[in-house]
Write a protein that holds these residues in place. Structure first.
Motif, mmCIF file in Angstrom:
data_model
loop_
_atom_site.group_PDB
_atom_site.id
_atom_site.type_symbol
_atom_site.label_atom_id
_atom_site.label_comp_id
_atom_site.label_asym_id
_atom_site.label_seq_id
_atom_site.Cartn_x
_atom_site.Cartn_y
_atom_site.Cartn_z
ATOM 1 N N ILE A 506 0.840 -1.200 0.000
ATOM 2 C CA ILE A 506 0.000 0.000 0.000
ATOM 3 C C ILE A 506 0.873 1.247 0.000
ATOM 4 C CG2 ILE A 506 -1.630 1.367 1.388
ATOM 5 C CD1 ILE A 506 -2.848 -1.249 2.361
ATOM 6 N N GLU A 507 0.483 2.233 -0.794
ATOM 7 C CA GLU A 507 1.158 3.527 -0.809
ATOM 8 C C GLU A 507 0.178 4.612 -0.376
ATOM 9 O OE1 GLU A 507 4.222 4.010 -1.143
ATOM 10 O OE2 GLU A 507 4.961 2.149 -2.052
ATOM 11 N N ARG A 508 0.726 5.668 0.205
ATOM 12 C CA ARG A 508 -0.118 6.771 0.684
ATOM 13 C C ARG A 508 0.446 8.105 0.220
ATOM 14 N NH1 ARG A 508 -3.501 4.789 4.754
ATOM 15 N NH2 ARG A 508 -2.870 2.738 5.568
ATOM 16 N N ASP A 509 -0.458 9.101 0.070
ATOM 17 C CA ASP A 509 -0.006 10.444 -0.278
ATOM 18 C C ASP A 509 0.366 11.199 0.997
ATOM 19 O OD1 ASP A 509 -2.375 11.169 0.945
ATOM 20 O OD2 ASP A 509 -3.374 11.812 -0.909
ATOM 21 N N ALA A 510 0.668 12.489 0.865
ATOM 22 C CA ALA A 510 1.120 13.292 2.008
ATOM 23 C C ALA A 510 0.051 13.409 3.093
ATOM 24 C CB ALA A 510 1.534 14.677 1.534
ATOM 25 N N LYS A 511 -1.231 13.200 2.723
ATOM 26 C CA LYS A 511 -2.321 13.295 3.690
ATOM 27 C C LYS A 511 -2.694 11.934 4.270
ATOM 28 C CE LYS A 511 -4.338 17.459 1.643
ATOM 29 N NZ LYS A 511 -5.552 18.062 1.040
ATOM 30 N N GLY A 512 -1.971 10.887 3.845
ATOM 31 C CA GLY A 512 -2.218 9.549 4.382
ATOM 32 C C GLY A 512 -3.273 8.752 3.652
ATOM 33 N N LYS A 513 -3.755 9.262 2.507
ATOM 34 C CA LYS A 513 -4.781 8.554 1.753
ATOM 35 C C LYS A 513 -4.147 7.536 0.802
ATOM 36 C CE LYS A 513 -8.099 12.391 1.881
ATOM 37 N NZ LYS A 513 -8.902 13.331 1.054
ATOM 38 N N HIS A 514 -4.846 6.430 0.571
ATOM 39 C CA HIS A 514 -4.368 5.389 -0.334
ATOM 40 C C HIS A 514 -4.278 5.939 -1.758
ATOM 41 C CE1 HIS A 514 -5.483 1.636 2.238
ATOM 42 N NE2 HIS A 514 -5.009 2.629 2.976
ATOM 43 N N ILE A 515 -3.181 5.651 -2.425
ATOM 44 C CA ILE A 515 -3.019 6.049 -3.822
ATOM 45 C C ILE A 515 -2.407 4.907 -4.613
ATOM 46 C CG2 ILE A 515 -2.813 8.539 -3.408
ATOM 47 C CD1 ILE A 515 0.205 8.242 -3.526
ATOM 48 N N ASP A 516 -2.438 5.033 -5.943
ATOM 49 C CA ASP A 516 -1.851 4.026 -6.813
ATOM 50 C C ASP A 516 -0.348 3.992 -6.593
ATOM 51 O OD1 ASP A 516 -0.879 2.458 -8.878
ATOM 52 O OD2 ASP A 516 -2.392 3.170 -10.302
ATOM 53 N N SER A 517 0.216 2.816 -6.430
ATOM 54 C CA SER A 517 1.654 2.681 -6.160
ATOM 55 C C SER A 517 2.508 3.267 -7.276
ATOM 56 C CB SER A 517 2.019 1.214 -5.941
ATOM 57 O OG SER A 517 1.669 0.451 -7.080
ATOM 58 N N LYS A 518 1.950 3.374 -8.492
ATOM 59 C CA LYS A 518 2.704 3.930 -9.615
ATOM 60 C C LYS A 518 2.918 5.437 -9.464
ATOM 61 C CE LYS A 518 1.033 0.454 -12.911
ATOM 62 N NZ LYS A 518 0.286 0.235 -14.170
ATOM 63 N N GLU A 519 2.079 6.079 -8.638
ATOM 64 C CA GLU A 519 2.161 7.533 -8.472
ATOM 65 C C GLU A 519 3.283 7.949 -7.528
ATOM 66 O OE1 GLU A 519 -1.555 9.321 -7.492
ATOM 67 O OE2 GLU A 519 -2.713 7.954 -8.750
ATOM 68 N N VAL A 520 3.828 6.995 -6.762
ATOM 69 C CA VAL A 520 4.868 7.312 -5.783
ATOM 70 C C VAL A 520 6.186 6.691 -6.215
ATOM 71 C CG1 VAL A 520 5.523 7.257 -3.352
ATOM 72 C CG2 VAL A 520 3.115 7.312 -3.979
ATOM 73 N N LYS A 521 7.212 7.523 -6.322
ATOM 74 C CA LYS A 521 8.528 7.036 -6.741
ATOM 75 C C LYS A 521 9.517 7.135 -5.584
ATOM 76 C CE LYS A 521 7.906 8.482 -11.556
ATOM 77 N NZ LYS A 521 8.452 9.316 -12.658
ATOM 78 N N LYS A 522 10.509 6.275 -5.611
ATOM 79 C CA LYS A 522 11.571 6.337 -4.605
ATOM 80 C C LYS A 522 12.346 7.642 -4.778
ATOM 81 C CE LYS A 522 14.159 2.842 -3.573
ATOM 82 N NZ LYS A 522 13.874 2.804 -2.123
#
Length: 582
Positions: A506-522
């Motif tokens: 699971i990935e989360r945005d800056a507000k802690g909401k679930h987002i698509d893992s493709k939207e978050v990069k290392k």
């Protein structure tokens, strides 16, 4: 009789007059029509002129709009140039003691990392060793006062009726009488069950009660019960860690009437010489000592004075904490966040133009910070060793040695409070700066006040002990507090949800909401240059100039900051009051 010729003449005369009137009417009509035509012509000309004027006005507005647009573009270009100059200036400082925009991150920039980056930071970049209560045991050579000795002093001070009371006046026999019997006094809920059969001992207690001013005492049990009740009261107050639950009797006096004379009337003890007060386990509660580094204090005082008045005189440089409460926090924080981050005051997020001022201040405090670190090393070696190994990673600088952060109070004091976020097994360290009188540091649970002067230091348990200041009676007083929040010591429970996210992909945005893992990069956790967006403010906002109705810091809700906002000394205000009265 009129003749026919006469009637004929009258008729012609009337006809002629009528014709003249008709002729005159026709002429007037022609003149009116001519004027009307002229008016219509003038009106048409006026309309043409109006159209021309509107056209010219539109052209002028377009020109003004173009000029404003050019000015805005010029201002944007000028701001960008200024930002680059400031960044170039601050980037020349490659030490890890000030904010580095290419490396360190403020709170918002630590959020929104991918789950693997969060776990990597936790496992590899953030290191801590938990403190133990015994890390507060001091190796100091200054006078040690146990909580029992302090309790005896406080009770005797309360009971004694003479306003000129001095602890030295107490008979050593009376002091030892209590000290030798304290265990039996506090261990027996009903002292009647352990009567004193020794008549000589009983006489001592009765003689002591008379010295204290107690009336009609015939048996020792009354005196012993009196001490037992007082002891339990002190113990209960020391256990309390929430000011809202504190008995009203422990709050001593209201802030407005708090002065050194008021505290003395409440039988507070004024400490003016180095001393260390410890609990029953020899763990430090309050440690008052000398630092013996005058140059460090002078340099720090000059730097804070310069910073204080510069920020007062340049409203666009004022942070929210400075203008609302006259306190700023510099260094690393973890409060209300998953990972450590650089405080907004340290990064000058409200205005990058103020950042060089912060850097200058932090560097000027280095000698004082070194002295504070040496004080802990000399007196609390175990604590120093553990905090020396504390690393909060690349997101925040390390300007204050073993302490992640400091708070600077600018020309203001604090009402009684507990610092509930501080680590219970650590000590916060406080120094006072400036040319002032008053402002004594008070501990109402212990009924002591410390006359803290520049060149001296107080280390105390800020989470366990209520503390605040007496009013300042002269000059301007600054203070710096070195401290550490409990969240700097990693707790697995805080990261449980992150480990769960890793297992469940699971990935989360800056507000802690679930987002698509493709939207978050290392990310490169050691480089934040791409994320940093500095704010440049050349003009002050209304929040930086309007007077807040009340301090947003609960420790200052009852404190008048009007003098502080004007950069005045106490005596300046008193002089103004005298002039107004005249």
């Amino acid at each position: 009789m009129f003749s026919i010729s006469h009637v004929s003449r009258q008729a012609r005369s009337r006809r002629n007059k009528k014709l003249e009137k008709e002729k005159e009417f026709k002429l007037q009509k022609k003149e009116f029509e001519s004027e009307e035509e002229e008016f219509e012509s003038e009106e048409e000309e006026f309309e043409l002129e109006g159209e021309e004027f509107e056209s010219e006005e539109e052209e002028e507005l377009e020109e003004e709009s173009e000029e404003e647009s050019e000015e805005e573009e010029f201002e944007i270009e000028e701001n960008e140039i200024k930002k680059k100059k400031i960044l170039k200036l601050v980037m020349n400082d490659i030490s890890n003691k000030v904010f580095n925009p290419n490396k360190h991150r403020t709170q918002s920039l630590t959020r929104g990392l991918c789950t693997k980056d969060k776990i990597f930071y936790w496992n590899n970049l953030w290191i801590s060793i938990d403190l133990h209560p015994d890390d507060r045991i001091s190796s100091t050579e200054v006078k040690i006062t146990t909580i029992r000795d302090l309790w005896i002093q406080n009770i005797i001070r309360e009971a004694y009726k003479n306003d000129d009371f001095d602890f030295i006046m107490i008979s050593l026999n009376f002091f030892n009488l209590i000290k030798d019997n304290i265990d039996s006094i506090i261990s027996n809920p009903i002292i009647d069950s352990n009567p004193i059969n020794d008549k000589k001992e009983n006489k001592k207690w009765i003689a002591f009660s008379k010295w204290l001013g107690m009336e009609n005492v015939k048996k020792s049990k009354k005196v012993r019960n009196y001490f037992r009740i007082k002891w339990r009261k002190i113990q209960n107050e020391l256990k309390l860690q929430n000011i809202d639950k504190l008995p009203k009797s422990s709050r001593v006096v209201h802030y407005k009437s708090r002065s050194l004379s008021e505290l003395k009337s409440k039988r507070f003890r004024l400490i003016v010489e180095p001393e260390c007060i410890v609990n029953s386990n020899n763990q430090t509660l309050v440690h008052f000592d000398n630092l013996n580094n005058d140059n460090a204090f002078i340099k720090a005082t000059n730097a804070i004075t310069k910073y204080y008045f510069h920020t007062l005189n340049n409203p666009s440089h004022r942070s929210k904490g400075f203008w609302e409460n006259f306190v700023e926090h510099f260094g690393a924080f973890v409060k209300n966040n998953l990972l450590p981050y650089t405080s907004s005051d340290m990064a000058s997020t409200h205005n990058i133009e103020h950042l060089p001022c912060v850097h200058e201040l932090i560097h000027a405090l280095e000698p004082l910070s070194d002295s504070i670190n040496q004080f802990i090393n000399n007196n609390y070696f175990n604590m120093y060793e553990k905090l020396s190994n504390l690393s909060w990673g690349p997101f925040a600088p390390k300007p204050f040695g073993i302490f992640p952060m400091i708070a600077i109070n600018f020309n203001t004091i604090s009402d009684y409070h507990l610092d509930s976020y501080d680590e219970a097994n650590s000590l916060c360290v406080l120094v006072a700066l400036g040319d002032f009188e008053g402002g004594e540091l008070c501990f109402p649970q212990l009924k002591i006040a410390i006359q803290l002067k520049p060149g001296q230091v107080v280390a105390f348990s800020s989470k366990l002990l209520l503390h605040g200041n007496c009013i300042v009676t002269k000059g301007i007083r600054y203070s710096i507090v070195y401290y550490i929040h409990r969240d700097f010591f990693k707790k697995s429970s805080k990261f449980k949800d992150v480990f769960d996210d890793l297992r469940n992909n699971i990935e989360r945005d800056a507000k802690g909401k679930h987002i698509d893992s493709k939207e978050v990069k290392k990310q490169n956790l050691n480089n934040s240059s791409k994320n940093y967006k500095p704010k440049l403010r050349l003009k002050s906002t209304s929040k930086q100039t309007s007077i807040p109705p009340i301090s947003t810091d609960k420790r200052r809700n009852q404190i008048d900051l009007s003098r502080t906002r004007r950069g005045l000394k106490i005596e300046d205000v008193l002089n103004e009051m005298e002039i107004d009265q005249e």
